[in-house]
Write an enzyme that holds these catalytic residues in place. Structure first.
Site, PDB file in Angstrom:
ATOM      1  CG  HIS A  60       3.297  -7.058   1.406  1.00  0.00           C
ATOM      2  ND1 HIS A  60       2.337  -8.019   1.649  1.00  0.00           N
ATOM      3  CD2 HIS A  60       3.564  -6.489   2.611  1.00  0.00           C
ATOM      4  CE1 HIS A  60       2.024  -8.023   2.941  1.00  0.00           C
ATOM      5  NE2 HIS A  60       2.765  -7.110   3.540  1.00  0.00           N
ATOM      6  CG  ASN A 133      -1.029  -9.292   6.346  1.00  0.00           C
ATOM      7  OD1 ASN A 133      -0.634  -8.969   5.224  1.00  0.00           O
ATOM      8  ND2 ASN A 133      -0.339  -9.016   7.431  1.00  0.00           N
TER       9      ASN A 133
END
Length: 489
Positions: A60, A133
């Site tokens: 990320h 997500n």
């Protein structure tokens, strides 16, 4: 005639506040001579410049974020005592960070990759972080495999590149990934923008009401802008022409007052029903069927303010699924359990032990009170207050009221496999998803998968990967095998 400079900010200074006489020439030993170590403006600038970056996130790393508000639109007090959910119409400030998973900080936005959807609620009971997500499932179900999985997505230690062999070797040997891989290589694998995709809490969480009754909950954020995606071909062009496409789109939409929003929904399962549900409700590779637990609309999330400084507020923002508030807690989900430790540990390494003191991370609707002191970047906020508990000097005290309800456990300790429920296997939900697709969607899915699998150098790795999709659905496997064979011929 040029416009005069705006000098209202006052003179340029060093970090210690001394005025800078010359910011264009270094101090030298005579005209054309070597530079002098006594030039503290030069040394301070270079030393700070060398230290401007902090370690990027292992996953990320590439992200964009914005502030917003969450507004409650339905009464959920029979399910949870969380104060920020206690009243219809109640608003809570939020910060949402989007991200790709595998790419480095300088990678492109328009790539085939899951998107992180990390949401911070600045509640009156402290910050609540919901870390998810843009997919409701994940590749693995136990955190112990997470480093192995991410190593396959990152650069190979020998070639320095992402290798199809590594990716498909792991996925083929980990059939639980079949469901998420089907999501990833379908049409939603490359969102057209961050505004045009859904978000999910992904994990299962616990809600507890005032009476102590327990419920299991899954969060869904349905985009109000509508789902829009890119084909592989469109994404390849966009990633090359404008690597910052998604970040720019989000920022510019908020700048022009076109505030993106999501309808917030939950699936709620009474705790007593978990043991007998057809799928293990704590398995991150599975979804709860909407026919069994329909989504209930509970609120609206709107993003309406851009960060003033990307490094300070996006790069240094931290999120941890261990940041709960009264009325919300964890579940036995093995991926969630590992992340309760790993996220906080990552941020303490990357940003520092006092990362929670930064404006984007500290509570906005209350204040933190504890005995944690000192360390890098400690700002002395506690003054001379005692740093232990209990104390008789008016210090903070424990409440004796747990944030969530205890979960009954039994049996011997051990490295147990995730328990199977009546319809549990690694393939059934991937088959469900495949058969929900239209024929054009299936064709694109097969083409996306085949194009990647065809890059694998060993036949056994390719064949094992294809076999997992065949177990999900016979037609799925046959079409994929034929497409790969054609590309590898």
């Amino acid at each position: 005639m040029s416009e005069p400079f705006d000098n209202t900010a006052g003179p340029l200074t060093t970090e210690s506040g001394a005025p800078v006489s010359n910011n264009n020439q270094s101090e030298a030993a005579g005209v054309g001579g070597p530079l002098l170590i006594q030039d503290q403006v030069l040394l301070e600038k270079l030393a700070h410049f060398n230290r401007e970056r902090i370690p990027e996130r292992v996953v990320h790393a590439r992200g964009a974020g914005a502030y917003g508000t969450f507004t409650v639109t339905a009464d959920v007090t029979k399910y949870t005592r969380a104060k920020f959910l206690s009243q219809v119409g109640k608003e809570t400030e939020t910060f949402l960070r989007f991200s790709t998973v595998a790419g480095n900080l300088g990678s492109a936005d328009a790539v085939r990759d899951p998107r992180g959807f990390a949401l911070k609620f600045y509640t009156e009971d402290g910050n609540y972080d919901l870390v998810g997500n843009n997919t409701p499932v994940f590749f693995i179900r136990d955190t112990i495999k997470f480093p192995d999985f991410i190593h396959t997505q990152k650069r190979d230690p020998y070639t320095g590149s992402q290798e199809a062999d590594n990716v498909w070797d792991f996925w083929g040997l980990s059939p639980e990934s079949t469901h998420q891989v089907t999501w990833l290589f379908g049409d939603r694998g490359i969102p057209a923008s961050l505004r045009h995709m859904d978000g999910f809490g992904s994990h299962t969480y616990q809600w507890v009401n005032e009476a102590g009754e327990q419920f299991w909950v899954k969060y869904h954020f349905k985009t109000d802008q509508g789902i829009k995606n890119l084909t592989s071909e469109e994404a390849a062009v966009l990633a090359g022409q404008d690597p910052d496409s998604h970040q720019r789109d989000l920022r510019e939409s908020i700048e022009r007052g076109d505030f993106p929003s999501w309808t917030v929904q939950v699936q709620i399962m009474p705790a007593a029903e978990a043991a007998s549900y057809k799928f293990n409700p704590f398995d991150l590779t599975k979804v709860w069927l909407n026919a069994d637990y329909p989504r209930i609309t509970i609120g609206k999330l709107e993003l309406n303010r851009n960060p003033e400084n990307v490094f300070a507020e996006v790069e240094q923002s931290i999120f941890s699924p261990a940041h709960f508030v009264p009325g919300i807690g964890p579940s036995p989900d093995k991926m969630l359990q590992g992340r309760l430790f790993a996220y906080g540990d990552a941020h303490r390494y990357r940003v520092g032990a006092n990362a929670d003191h930064l404006p984007v991370n500290r509570p906005h609707a209350t204040e933190s009170r504890n005995g944690n002191r000192d360390g890098y970047y400690y700002d002395g906020r506690h003054g001379g207050q005692k740093n232990y508990e209990p104390n008789s000097f008016g210090g903070p005290y424990e409440t004796g009221q747990p944030l969530w309800a205890p979960v009954q456990v039994n049996g011997a300790t051990g490295e147990w496999e995730t328990p199977k429920h009546s319809l549990d296997d690694d393939y059934v939900q991937a088959g469900y998803l495949y058969n929900l697709m239209t024929e054009p969607e299936k064709e694109r899915l097969i083409a996306n998968l085949a194009g990647f699998i065809a890059k694998v150098s060993r036949d056994d790795i390719a064949e094992r990967a294809i076999a997992n999709f065949a177990k999900a659905d016979e037609d799925y496997g046959k079409r994929l095998a034929a497409a790969v064979a054609e590309l590898r011929a």
